[in-house]
Design an enzyme around this catalytic site. Sequence first.
Site, PDB file in Angstrom:
ATOM      1  N   HIS A  70       0.877  -1.383   0.169  1.00  0.00           N
ATOM      2  CA  HIS A  70       0.042  -0.099  -0.255  1.00  0.00           C
ATOM      3  C   HIS A  70       1.083   1.414   0.297  1.00  0.00           C
ATOM      4  CE1 HIS A  70      -3.639  -2.482   1.691  1.00  0.00           C
ATOM      5  NE2 HIS A  70      -3.435  -2.308   0.417  1.00  0.00           N
ATOM      6  N   SER A  71       0.576   1.441  -1.113  1.00  0.00           N
ATOM      7  CA  SER A  71       2.309   3.288  -1.571  1.00  0.00           C
ATOM      8  C   SER A  71       1.861   4.182  -0.206  1.00  0.00           C
ATOM      9  CB  SER A  71       2.050   3.764  -3.048  1.00  0.00           C
ATOM     10  OG  SER A  71       0.292   3.359  -2.836  1.00  0.00           O
ATOM     11  N   ARG A  72       1.130   4.231   0.364  1.00  0.00           N
ATOM     12  CA  ARG A  72       1.082   5.669   1.488  1.00  0.00           C
ATOM     13  C   ARG A  72       1.560   5.106   2.700  1.00  0.00           C
ATOM     14  NH1 ARG A  72      -5.229   6.432   1.568  1.00  0.00           N
ATOM     15  NH2 ARG A  72      -6.110   4.925   2.983  1.00  0.00           N
ATOM     16  N   GLU A  73       1.690   3.297   2.838  1.00  0.00           N
ATOM     17  CA  GLU A  73       2.230   3.845   4.255  1.00  0.00           C
ATOM     18  C   GLU A  73       3.581   3.284   4.183  1.00  0.00           C
ATOM     19  OE1 GLU A  73      -1.504   0.758   4.066  1.00  0.00           O
ATOM     20  OE2 GLU A  73       0.506  -0.830   4.329  1.00  0.00           O
ATOM     21  N   ARG A 128      -2.970   4.715  -2.214  1.00  0.00           N
ATOM     22  CA  ARG A 128      -2.902   3.486  -1.724  1.00  0.00           C
ATOM     23  C   ARG A 128      -2.926   2.342  -2.748  1.00  0.00           C
ATOM     24  NH1 ARG A 128      -5.559  -0.159   2.700  1.00  0.00           N
ATOM     25  NH2 ARG A 128      -6.990  -1.924   1.936  1.00  0.00           N
ATOM     26  N   ASN A 145      -3.973  -5.441  -1.969  1.00  0.00           N
ATOM     27  CA  ASN A 145      -3.498  -6.584  -0.587  1.00  0.00           C
ATOM     28  C   ASN A 145      -5.396  -6.598  -1.101  1.00  0.00           C
ATOM     29  OD1 ASN A 145      -2.831  -8.359   1.017  1.00  0.00           O
ATOM     30  ND2 ASN A 145      -3.825  -6.950   2.691  1.00  0.00           N
ATOM     31  N   ARG A 146      -6.165  -6.837  -2.179  1.00  0.00           N
ATOM     32  CA  ARG A 146      -7.721  -7.909  -1.913  1.00  0.00           C
ATOM     33  C   ARG A 146      -7.403  -8.406  -3.294  1.00  0.00           C
ATOM     34  NH1 ARG A 146      -7.232  -5.604   2.365  1.00  0.00           N
ATOM     35  NH2 ARG A 146      -9.358  -4.438   3.254  1.00  0.00           N
ATOM     36  N   HIS A 197       2.877  -3.349   6.890  1.00  0.00           N
ATOM     37  CA  HIS A 197       1.838  -2.592   6.364  1.00  0.00           C
ATOM     38  C   HIS A 197       1.948  -1.613   7.176  1.00  0.00           C
ATOM     39  CE1 HIS A 197      -0.778  -4.566   3.477  1.00  0.00           C
ATOM     40  NE2 HIS A 197      -0.446  -4.872   3.398  1.00  0.00           N
ATOM     41  N   SER A 198       1.545  -0.670   7.466  1.00  0.00           N
ATOM     42  CA  SER A 198       0.575   0.367   8.968  1.00  0.00           C
ATOM     43  C   SER A 198      -0.161   0.527   8.220  1.00  0.00           C
ATOM     44  CB  SER A 198       1.762   1.175   8.863  1.00  0.00           C
ATOM     45  OG  SER A 198       1.911   2.647   7.927  1.00  0.00           O
ATOM     46  N   TYR A 199      -0.750   1.372   9.686  1.00  0.00           N
ATOM     47  CA  TYR A 199      -0.664   2.131  10.805  1.00  0.00           C
ATOM     48  C   TYR A 199      -1.692   0.349  11.507  1.00  0.00           C
ATOM     49  CZ  TYR A 199      -4.110   4.593  10.596  1.00  0.00           C
ATOM     50  OH  TYR A 199      -5.720   5.666  10.956  1.00  0.00           O
ATOM     51  N   TYR A 249     -10.578  -6.775  10.994  1.00  0.00           N
ATOM     52  CA  TYR A 249     -11.834  -7.170  10.125  1.00  0.00           C
ATOM     53  C   TYR A 249     -12.050  -7.620   9.022  1.00  0.00           C
ATOM     54  CZ  TYR A 249      -9.638  -3.478   7.940  1.00  0.00           C
ATOM     55  OH  TYR A 249      -8.529  -2.511   7.323  1.00  0.00           O
ATOM     56  N   GLU A 271       1.106  -4.374  11.138  1.00  0.00           N
ATOM     57  CA  GLU A 271       0.527  -3.669  10.786  1.00  0.00           C
ATOM     58  C   GLU A 271       1.523  -2.063  12.125  1.00  0.00           C
ATOM     59  OE1 GLU A 271      -1.135  -2.154   9.051  1.00  0.00           O
ATOM     60  OE2 GLU A 271      -2.626  -3.418   8.344  1.00  0.00           O
TER      61      GLU A 271
END
Lengths: 310, 93
Positions: A70-73, A128, A145-146, A197-199, A249, A271
């Site tokens: 996820h690029s924004r992490e 993301r 990631n889906r 990943h984060s966060y 989740y 995370e």
Amino acid sequence: RASSTDTFSYATYHTLDEIYGFMDMLVAEHPQLVSKLQIGSTYEGRPIYVLKFSTGGNNRPAIWIDTGIHSREWVTQASGIWFAKKITQDYGQDPALTSILDNMDIFLEIVTNPDGFAFTHTKNRLWRKTRSITPGSSCIGVDPNRNWDAGFGKAGASNNPCSETYHGKFANSETEVKSIVDFVKSHGNIKAFISIHSYSQLLLYPYGYTTEPASDHNELDQLAKSAVTALASLYGTKFKYGSIIKAIYRASGGTIDWTYNQGIKYSYTFELRDTGRYGFLLPASQIIPTAQETWLALKTIMEYTMNHPY
Amino acid sequence: KEDFVGHQVLRISAADEAQVQKVTELEYLEHLQLDFWRGPAQPGTPIDVRVPFSSVQAVKVFLEAHGIEYTIMIEDVQSLLDEEQEQIFAFQT
């Protein structure tokens, strides 16, 4: 531009070019230990690189670590850079890591979503997904990631191309995902798969698409407990742990559900920091402490994997 | 470059399943352009959502009308981004 990986700054965020430049420097400085593989190209045609850390042997049992899917992490790619340098510093110095590398290979994919990452630097810092175009929609990108073939399309992802959790037209539709799938299948001897990943400060194991416990649930839970204990020993950072569906989740089409179903028993998702003060905008001052504490958890998982061959 | 002036990140605490459901409904209102940093899950786990300036008022009214607790996690996303850019720039110079 840093002239070596010793002068490279690990305490700031870097662009895609700077990270790829770092990789080349690290390979040049440690040709006996580090090599750079291209496992594919992105939707927009960027190369997808993986660093291989190996002390010999042929197709040894291996550990896979990826960051930045996820690029924004951003703290994850930054931590991946730090891990790469740490491995070269500690081989021959740290007994645990030396033993791991004398018996196994480590594959580290620092920028797992290059198109998305470049986009966070140029157009939208909070991007993301991938940057693929979905025919018939004005919205861009698939949640990488889906998009894996594990519960793909079930509850826990969206079929709306405009959603941040859009699963894509079909499993492995994203070349960034398919490249890893093909690599894992062709290698065939990966024993641990860790996607970072984060966060939220969590350590997660399968499953996300079903409430069915993984067949190795107890062992994965015990190892997660040891790993988060090691992590907390440095700065007291508290991580929770558990299966994806229980700890956060329902999420379908996820990376480690697929790797686990491939038989890679030690499949985990981290995370990283923080729990929500800054979220994806974690100040650069926290990069190194985040990487240092995460490294202790990674070593715990890697050592356990080495000592429990299967 | 996308501008996030006035965007806020709200941390929503859904007390029960019905409230989680209410928040999930928000997710499908595309005109609000919400970006869930932490998606709706079981009651008790925080839900973080970035709300564009144009939707902030409406979202807060909606949450308050349904008695759903929230706090402001990030007052202004752009100011954090500016700090981040300054840090990178300072390092590069």
